[in-house]
Design a protein around this motif. Structure first.
Motif, PDB file in Angstrom:
ATOM      1  N   UNK A   1     -17.336  -1.104  -2.147  1.00 40.40           N
ATOM      2  CA  UNK A   1     -16.945  -2.207  -3.025  1.00 40.40           C
ATOM      3  C   UNK A   1     -16.571  -3.442  -2.209  1.00 40.40           C
ATOM      4  N   UNK A   2     -15.777  -3.239  -1.143  1.00 38.22           N
ATOM      5  CA  UNK A   2     -15.353  -4.361  -0.297  1.00 38.22           C
ATOM      6  C   UNK A   2     -16.566  -4.974   0.406  1.00 38.22           C
ATOM      7  N   UNK A   3     -17.456  -4.130   0.920  1.00 38.11           N
ATOM      8  CA  UNK A   3     -18.666  -4.633   1.595  1.00 38.11           C
ATOM      9  C   UNK A   3     -19.512  -5.471   0.628  1.00 38.11           C
ATOM     10  N   UNK A   4     -19.679  -4.971  -0.587  1.00 41.85           N
ATOM     11  CA  UNK A   4     -20.467  -5.717  -1.587  1.00 41.85           C
ATOM     12  C   UNK A   4     -19.813  -7.042  -1.945  1.00 41.85           C
ATOM     13  N   UNK A   5     -18.480  -7.057  -2.026  1.00 38.46           N
ATOM     14  CA  UNK A   5     -17.773  -8.310  -2.311  1.00 38.46           C
ATOM     15  C   UNK A   5     -17.947  -9.316  -1.173  1.00 38.46           C
ATOM     16  N   UNK A   6     -17.962  -8.822   0.071  1.00 41.56           N
ATOM     17  CA  UNK A   6     -18.179  -9.708   1.225  1.00 41.56           C
ATOM     18  C   UNK A   6     -19.600 -10.277   1.182  1.00 41.56           C
ATOM     19  N   UNK A   7     -20.572  -9.407   0.829  1.00 42.38           N
ATOM     20  CA  UNK A   7     -21.955  -9.891   0.665  1.00 42.38           C
ATOM     21  C   UNK A   7     -22.002 -10.943  -0.446  1.00 42.38           C
ATOM     22  N   UNK A   8     -21.226 -10.695  -1.508  1.00 41.67           N
ATOM     23  CA  UNK A   8     -21.147 -11.662  -2.604  1.00 41.67           C
ATOM     24  C   UNK A   8     -20.585 -12.990  -2.134  1.00 41.67           C
TER      25      UNK A   8
ATOM     26  N   UNK B   1       0.850  -1.185   0.000  1.00 43.78           N
ATOM     27  CA  UNK B   1       0.000   0.000   0.000  1.00 43.78           C
ATOM     28  C   UNK B   1       0.884   1.234   0.000  1.00 43.78           C
ATOM     29  N   UNK B   2       0.757   2.052  -1.024  1.00 46.67           N
ATOM     30  CA  UNK B   2       1.577   3.252  -1.155  1.00 46.67           C
ATOM     31  C   UNK B   2       0.800   4.446  -0.597  1.00 46.67           C
ATOM     32  N   UNK B   3       1.382   5.104   0.412  1.00 48.99           N
ATOM     33  CA  UNK B   3       0.691   6.222   1.071  1.00 48.99           C
ATOM     34  C   UNK B   3       0.384   7.353   0.094  1.00 48.99           C
ATOM     35  N   UNK B   4       1.344   7.632  -0.794  1.00 40.88           N
ATOM     36  CA  UNK B   4       1.141   8.736  -1.745  1.00 40.88           C
ATOM     37  C   UNK B   4      -0.005   8.442  -2.701  1.00 40.88           C
ATOM     38  N   UNK B   5      -0.130   7.168  -3.103  1.00 38.84           N
ATOM     39  CA  UNK B   5      -1.207   6.804  -4.019  1.00 38.84           C
ATOM     40  C   UNK B   5      -2.548   6.704  -3.284  1.00 38.84           C
ATOM     41  N   UNK B   6      -2.493   6.313  -2.014  1.00 44.25           N
ATOM     42  CA  UNK B   6      -3.724   6.184  -1.238  1.00 44.25           C
ATOM     43  C   UNK B   6      -4.382   7.528  -0.945  1.00 44.25           C
ATOM     44  N   UNK B   7      -3.567   8.579  -0.842  1.00 48.10           N
ATOM     45  CA  UNK B   7      -4.141   9.887  -0.504  1.00 48.10           C
ATOM     46  C   UNK B   7      -5.101  10.395  -1.580  1.00 48.10           C
ATOM     47  N   UNK B   8      -4.990   9.844  -2.792  1.00 47.38           N
ATOM     48  CA  UNK B   8      -5.856  10.299  -3.876  1.00 47.38           C
ATOM     49  C   UNK B   8      -7.273   9.731  -3.785  1.00 47.38           C
ATOM     50  N   UNK B   9      -7.491   8.744  -2.884  1.00 49.65           N
ATOM     51  CA  UNK B   9      -8.852   8.212  -2.727  1.00 49.65           C
ATOM     52  C   UNK B   9      -9.509   8.741  -1.453  1.00 49.65           C
TER      53      UNK B   9
ATOM     54  N   UNK C   1     -15.289   6.055   0.334  1.00 52.42           N
ATOM     55  CA  UNK C   1     -16.495   5.253   0.484  1.00 52.42           C
ATOM     56  C   UNK C   1     -16.757   4.378  -0.733  1.00 52.42           C
ATOM     57  N   UNK C   2     -16.256   4.775  -1.885  1.00 57.35           N
ATOM     58  CA  UNK C   2     -16.344   3.907  -3.071  1.00 57.35           C
ATOM     59  C   UNK C   2     -15.629   2.589  -2.800  1.00 57.35           C
ATOM     60  N   UNK C   3     -14.434   2.687  -2.241  1.00 60.62           N
ATOM     61  CA  UNK C   3     -13.641   1.486  -1.951  1.00 60.62           C
ATOM     62  C   UNK C   3     -14.297   0.664  -0.844  1.00 60.62           C
ATOM     63  N   UNK C   4     -14.743   1.332   0.206  1.00 58.03           N
ATOM     64  CA  UNK C   4     -15.376   0.625   1.331  1.00 58.03           C
ATOM     65  C   UNK C   4     -16.634  -0.108   0.866  1.00 58.03           C
TER      66      UNK C   4
ATOM     67  N   UNK D   1     -14.943   1.247 -10.606  1.00 58.65           N
ATOM     68  CA  UNK D   1     -14.591   1.955 -11.846  1.00 58.65           C
ATOM     69  C   UNK D   1     -14.740   3.460 -11.673  1.00 58.65           C
ATOM     70  N   UNK D   2     -15.761   3.877 -10.928  1.00 56.39           N
ATOM     71  CA  UNK D   2     -15.944   5.307 -10.648  1.00 56.39           C
ATOM     72  C   UNK D   2     -14.764   5.847  -9.847  1.00 56.39           C
ATOM     73  N   UNK D   3     -14.317   5.061  -8.864  1.00 58.23           N
ATOM     74  CA  UNK D   3     -13.167   5.471  -8.055  1.00 58.23           C
ATOM     75  C   UNK D   3     -11.923   5.615  -8.922  1.00 58.23           C
ATOM     76  N   UNK D   4     -11.671   4.609  -9.771  1.00 60.53           N
ATOM     77  CA  UNK D   4     -10.485   4.642 -10.641  1.00 60.53           C
ATOM     78  C   UNK D   4     -10.560   5.819 -11.611  1.00 60.53           C
TER      79      UNK D   4
END
Length: 564
Positions: free
Chosen positions: A20-27, A2-10, A15-18, A79-82
């Motif tokens: 996504x992870x929640x939906x994958x867990x439901x999946x 996990x790169x801190x500099x790249x993470x700051x851009x999200x 919440x897009x990432x969170x 995809x929206x996050x990216x």
């Protein structure tokens, strides 16, 4: 990874990432439900419970539909996050590049980095980040489920799980070095290739094609080798992860089958066998995304290098007219590629020529003097002031840089002249058009309201160059730099431009860069570049009299023109 500099851009869209992870867990939970439904259907078929089969089939269908919808939404969210991050990065990269005035990467390198590099970085946000967080949660969730069925199988799976991220960590250091080298070579290769394509005619005239072909072949071979190293590294890493994943699953299956013989219900054993792969799939997917992410993250590091670069304030004013340009121990590199080394030059009022084969550093030197490239070592002084410290607006008011690919605006002739000099009169415009012998052509095409196309396709290459020079003559500059301004144009236009260059040199500092040595024979002084340094210098006729490289090439070109 996990790169801190790249993470700051999200940060703003985390919440897009969170989600996504929640939906994958439901999946994942739905997958357990789907598997359980299938096993229960088999159980009811064996027991001939038709009503239960129909109800369970309906539950199975609902689970499949919900799973499809959730997967669709999860993909759309990530995809929206990216898209958000990449758009933000592209905007910031472009803005910073303009502020730095091209000091870190060349235009060609920047094009590759901002297009393909950032697109690779997109996969870091699209594939790697969601896989990382999901892969941390999913195995623990499955472990809790399996503990209630068979703690031995659950424990085996849990112990095998860390081996996959461990293999990723072991490979990561090796991968970083390889990807760093890959991107350095890749960016440099594109820059070199474009430079050689643009200078193809020049290479042929200088009889330098064979040598340059060897250099290109060597660069291609170097890129092929580093690409193979990337593929081998990915193959080894994938093989290790597959061994852990399938090996762990196999051990779990053996233990589950053993439990079957020891009295455990068949449907529980079947559930453990079918769901066992779910333990390893998230981390296996993470391992696959890791290689893509490493490539993107390496490109991201280079983007961050640009974005974190300090924009040094230019505080010096250039009030007086430029009387002298002095270059002392100038060296310049792109990444690890040396372009110029230990260059010493001096320019006063008069006509100077810089010649040499494509790749010798002529155009780079011209861009440095034009203050387009400022990331050099040594000094470039205008009236004793370091040009990289002079305010750009002040410097550009006194320096004209005219290349063979200078952009011509999609405007009327009148608007274009006004852009270069807002106070210019129509009388002055026609005077300049007559000077470059474009007055009749413009008159025949609607006069000063004639509009040049975006690509200047409605005029010839020679006419375009003559117009550009007329635009620059609308203002008075102290230093004129002509970078292959007469390359690939007709003889008539070439003669007109050369006459203008000679006349300008009576009162100005004029530097002419050209591949045709016949065009520099009237210069006051000539610098011949080869192997990234000044190979020869002197007055034209002194260079012609002595046994110089300049003389050899001059005679060779003259002989070619006689044959023509």
């Amino acid at each position: 990874m996990l790169d801190k500099e790249l993470l700051k851009y999200i940060k703003e869209k985390k919440w897009y990432l969170i989600n996504n992870v929640i939906l994958n867990i439901i999946g994942l939970i739905l997958n357990l439900g789907i598997t359980s439904s299938l096993i229960y259907i088999i159980y009811n078929i064996i027991n001939n419970a038709i009503n239960k089969i129909l109800i369970t089939s309906l539950i199975l269908l609902i689970c499949l539909i919900i799973k499809f919808v959730i997967t669709f939404i999860a993909n759309k969210i990530i995809n929206k996050l990216a898209d958000y991050v990449i758009l933000k990065l592209r905007n910031e990269t472009y803005a910073k590049y303009l502020k730095l005035n091209g000091n870190i990467f060349s235009v060609n390198e920047m094009a590759q980095l901002s297009v393909e590099g950032i697109e690779q970085l997109r996969l870091y946000y699209l594939a790697y980040l969601p896989s990382f967080f999901y892969a941390m949660i999913a195995p623990l969730l499955l472990f809790i489920v399996f503990v209630f069925i068979d703690y031995k199988v659950a424990l085996v799976y849990l112990l095998c799980i860390p081996l996959i991220p461990l293999s990723i960590i072991l490979v990561s250091k090796w991968a970083k070095k390889i990807f760093n080298k890959y991107w350095d070579i890749y960016l440099g290769l594109g820059d070199t290739f474009l430079d050689n394509v643009k200078g193809m005619r020049e290479l042929q005239i200088f009889n330098f094609t064979a040598e340059r072909e060897k250099e290109i072949a060597s660069s291609n071979e170097e890129f092929r080798k580093i690409t193979m190293k990337v593929l081998v590294m990915q193959l080894y890493s994938t093989s290790i992860m597959d061994l852990v994943a399938y090996g762990g699953a196999a051990i779990g299956i053996v233990i589950a089958l053993n439990d079957l013989f020891n009295g455990t219900a068949w449907y529980l054993v079947l559930f453990m066998i079918l769901v066992g792969a779910e333990f390893f799939l998230p981390l296996r997917k993470l391992g696959s995304a890791f290689h893509v992410a490493m490539n993107g993250a390496t490109a991201g590091k280079k983007v961050m290098k640009l974005l974190n670069q300090e924009v040094k304030g230019r505080k010096l004013e250039l009030v007086e007219n430029i009387r002298e340009i002095k270059i002392d121990k100038l060296s310049f590199s792109y990444a690890d590629k040396i372009i110029l080394k230990e260059i010493n030059m001096q320019f006063n009022k008069g006509l100077y020529a810089i010649v040499g084969v494509s790749g010798s550093g002529k155009s780079t030197l011209a861009k440095i003097m034009a203050n387009v490239n400022a990331n050099y070592s040594g000094t470039v002084l205008a009236n004793g002031l370091e040009i990289k410290d002079i305010k750009l607006t002040k410097y550009y008011q006194k320096v004209a840089y005219i290349a063979n690919n200078t952009h011509i605006m999609h405007k009327t002739i009148n608007e274009s002249f006004t852009f270069y000099n807002s106070n210019i009169t129509e009388e002055k415009i026609w005077e300049l058009l007559k000077l470059v012998e474009m007055d009749d052509i413009i008159n025949r095409n609607g006069g000063l309201n004639f509009i040049i196309n975006d690509s200047a396709s409605n005029i010839s290459g020679g006419e375009k160059q003559r117009l550009i020079i007329a635009f620059y003559l609308a203002n008075s500059y102290d230093l004129y730099i002509f970078d292959e301004a007469t390359s690939n144009i007709d003889k008539e236009s070439e003669k007109i431009i050369l006459d203008i260059i000679k006349n300008l040199a009576k009162d100005k500092i004029v530097i002419n860069i050209t591949h045709r040595l016949k065009n520099v024979i009237d210069s006051d002084y000539i610098y011949y570049l080869e192997n990234k340094k000044i190979y020869e210098e002197g007055k034209p006729f002194d260079l012609i009299k002595e046994n110089t490289k300049f003389k050899q090439i001059y005679n060779y070109q003259s002989a070619l023109e006689e044959v023509k």
